[in-house]
Structures are given as C-alpha cells and as structure tokens.
Design an enzyme around this catalytic site. Structure first.
Site, short mmCIF file in Angstrom:
data_model
loop_
_atom_site.label_atom_id
_atom_site.label_comp_id
_atom_site.label_asym_id
_atom_site.label_seq_id
_atom_site.Cartn_x
_atom_site.Cartn_y
_atom_site.Cartn_z
CE1 TYR A 98 18.22 -14.27 -19.67
CE2 TYR A 98 16.62 -12.55 -19.14
CZ TYR A 98 16.93 -13.88 -19.34
OH TYR A 98 15.95 -14.84 -19.22
CD GLU A 140 12.73 -14.69 -19.19
OE1 GLU A 140 13.16 -13.54 -18.95
OE2 GLU A 140 13.46 -15.70 -19.20
#
Length: 400
Positions: A98, A140
C-alpha cells in the site's frame, strides 16, 4: 471518518480530481510498473492493464469511496471494501504494498493536476487514501487470520488428479493438496487464485470459482479458454491451462476467498448466471443438494447454445435432487427446438420471484446489470442481491 478540514478540501476538489481520474490512474500504473516491473510480471493481470480495465476500476473505486465519505461521513462502505479485500487476499497482498501504491499514485496526481495540488489538497487526499487503505489492510489481516496463514502466505501446491472437458472451450481441473494435508474449508460461491508460469518468465494470476460442493478434500476449478487470441494478455492464462495442464501436474493455488457466498437461511434463493458464471451456481446447487435443502431454489442461466453451456447435465441432476427447484435456461442460438420464450436473452420478468428471495449473480457485467435491474423492479431489495465479478470490478466505474 474524514476530518472536517479535509472534507472541505475534498468536496471542493472532487470535481477536478474526478474529471482527471482516468488520466491519473493511467499515469499511476505507468509510474509504478516502471519502478516495480515485477508487479506487472507476477501480480497484476496484464490483460486488464492492456485494455485499461484495471485503471478504470481503480478510478471508480477511489471516486466512489471519496463520494461516500462526503455523503455519509458516519458510515464506511464496507460492502465495497470487502469485495476488494477478498480479491487482495486471494493475491497475497501485504501492507507494505500500500505504501508503494501511495507513493506512485500521489506522484501521478501531482503531475496531472500540477499547481492545483497545494499542500492542503495533497494532505486531504492522502487522508482519503489512508482511510481506504487502512480499512482494507485491517480486513485483509482478518481474512488471513481466518485462513490460518501469515499475511500474504496464501499459496499451496495442488496436484491435478483429473481433467474433464465440459465443452469445447471449458475444462474442469480436479485438484488435491500435493502435501496430502487436509485443505481448509470453503463456502459455496468462493473462488481461488491460480498462479501460472508463462513462457516469458511471468507468473500470472487469475481467479476461478470453485465448481464443486464445499465438502471433502478435493477442489474443482473450471476454466473457459479465450479462443483465437493465444498471444493476447487477456487469454494467456486460460490458454496456458488448457494447453499444458494434465493429470499429475501441479498448480500453485491460493486459499479460498470471496464474499459472494450462499447464506445459510431458509429464504428462497435465486441463482442467475451466464456462460462460465455457471461455476458459482453449480457450487451452490451442489451444496444445497448435499445438505438436503428444502429451500425454494430458482435457477436462471443464459448461454450461446446447448453445446457451449457448461454443466448442463449437472444442472439438471442437481436441481432434480432439490424438492423445490425451478430451472430456466435461455439460449441465444439454440441448436434444437425450444419454446420461443426461452430463445434469445434471459428475461427475468417471466420468472416467479417469491417474497424474501436472496439472489446471487455471476457472469458478464451487462448480464448482471440487466438481471439486477429486473429484480429491483420486482421489489427485491438491493441488499438481497449479491454479485461476483472476475477481473476488475467495473460496476462502480460504469454506474453512470
């Protein structure tokens, strides 16, 4: 929740960002893949990059997330985020990635919008990004924990123990854990990722619904070959599987993920599919039959013709095991005489929809939009209509 100062800035700049979002996402991917070519080679779907589908889906999700933050500041769009999180988990995405995305995305924003990106604008959109990224990372992490694996460690070797030719272009691969360790359970409607070593050295990944009941050790995936374009990125994995994988071979397969799963209530259920989308329907039907379900089940399927309809025989057999099941199949170009009402495109208006129905859709987006629209017109609440999209989810991007 977006802070008040950032909300003011995002509201003022959303039209400009929205107008340029396609250019921003295109530039973002160009930058990121130049700096990290391994991501395009071994993680991102090259077909979706080649046709722009991934960029369009990313643009749609960012714009939708920012809009929802402004319109509903007290709610988080968990339904949208869950779909992305399941897909990320099936790919083995980890939190550090990310940061890579943020770096190149904001460089693209600065390049495209130029002087309009003041420090205040950059900070506000950075807050939007990390609200979305933080929620996904947390989701996640929970999915990895539920699967009993470390973050990103979703891959196992599975041995091919059988291959069935369903149609000229659809093959089913029967898989068993290569290490003989029992496989984790899955829910009817979930999918796995398959990682394939291609001739140019890339390891491309694609998702496939599990086309069997969620019991026993084996898993089945059914793959439709994209015919006539063997060298094209969008068909390279399906063609590789069809051409190369036989009994005794080994495939790298992820743990099961996916949030479009059959509920465990007694509510009436409608399963609507088109083409290879029938894999989800077959898994759900197999589960219902295996558990002796008394639910009222309505199956709607659309296909080109009888010979292109995968699991046509299995559909009839499984539906026959359910005491309250109705099957409605449309063929665009039938190869044998059929009632005129079942020739052409699927027509949901001809189907009886019981009160309280929960619907599960899988197939091309235009098909699912048509079915969803018909269900909404018939009074089925949007919250009871679930869908699965393989590849980039363009539903939001195409909403306008």
């Amino acid at each position: 929740m977006l802070s008040a100062p950032s909300a003011t800035v995002v509201r003022a700049t959303l039209p400009a960002v929205g107008a340029a979002i396609d250019q921003i996402t295109s530039d973002f991917y160009r930058r990121m893949f130049a700096a990290h070519p391994e991501l395009l080679r071994d993680l991102f779907n090259r077909g979706n990059q080649a046709d722009g589908a991934q960029a369009k889906a990313l643009a749609g999700s960012i714009a939708a997330f920012a809009t929802l933050l402004l319109e509903h500041p007290d709610r988080r769009p968990d339904a949208m985020l869950a779909r992305i999180a399941h897909k990320h988990a099936s790919l083995g995405i980890t939190p550090d990635q990310y940061t890579i995305v943020q770096r190149h995305l904001f460089a693209a924003i600065a390049e495209v919008l130029g002087d309009a990106v003041t420090p205040e604008v950059a900070a506000a959109w950075d807050e939007v990004y990390w609200l979305m990224a933080g929620a996904l990372i947390a989701m996640e992490a929970r999915l990895y924990a539920q699967a009993g694996v470390a973050q990103g460690d979703v891959w196992r070797d599975w041995k091919v123990v059988g291959r069935l030719e369903e149609t000229a272009d659809v093959a089913t691969f029967m898989l068993r854990p290569a290490d003989r360790v029992p496989s984790p359970p899955f829910l009817p409607g979930q999918y796995v990722s398959v990682r394939c070593p291609l001739p140019d050295g890339a390891n491309q990944i694609r998702q496939y619904s599990l086309s069997c009941a969620p019991n026993g050790t084996d898993r089945w995936i059914s793959v439709k070959r994209v015919a006539g374009i063997e060298a094209a990125p969008d068909g390279e994995v399906s063609n590789w599987l069809h051409a190369n994988v036989r009994d005794g071979d080994t495939l790298s397969v992820s743990d099961p993920f996916g949030d479009t799963v059959l509920d465990e209530t007694d509510a009436p259920v409608l399963l609507a599919s088109a083409g290879i989308g029938s894999t989800q329907t077959i898994s759900m039907l197999a589960h219902l039959a295996a558990t002796g379900s008394e639910r009222r089940v309505t199956v709607v399927h659309a296909d080109r013709a009888e010979s292109t309809h995968p699991f046509r025989t299995e559909l009839e057999l499984l539906a026959g095991k359910l005491p309250h099941a109705d099957v409605h199949v449309w063929y665009e170009a039938p190869e044998s005489p059929r009632p005129s009402g079942y020739t052409g495109l699927a027509d949901i208006s001809r189907i009886d929809i019981p009160d309280g129905t929960r619907a599960y859709l899988c197939g091309p987006v235009p098909f699912m939009k048509s079915v969803r629209g018909g269900l909404l017109e018939r009074g089925v609440p949007a919250s009871r209509i679930h869908y699965e999209v393989f590849g980039p989810d363009l539903w939001l991007a195409d909403a306008g």
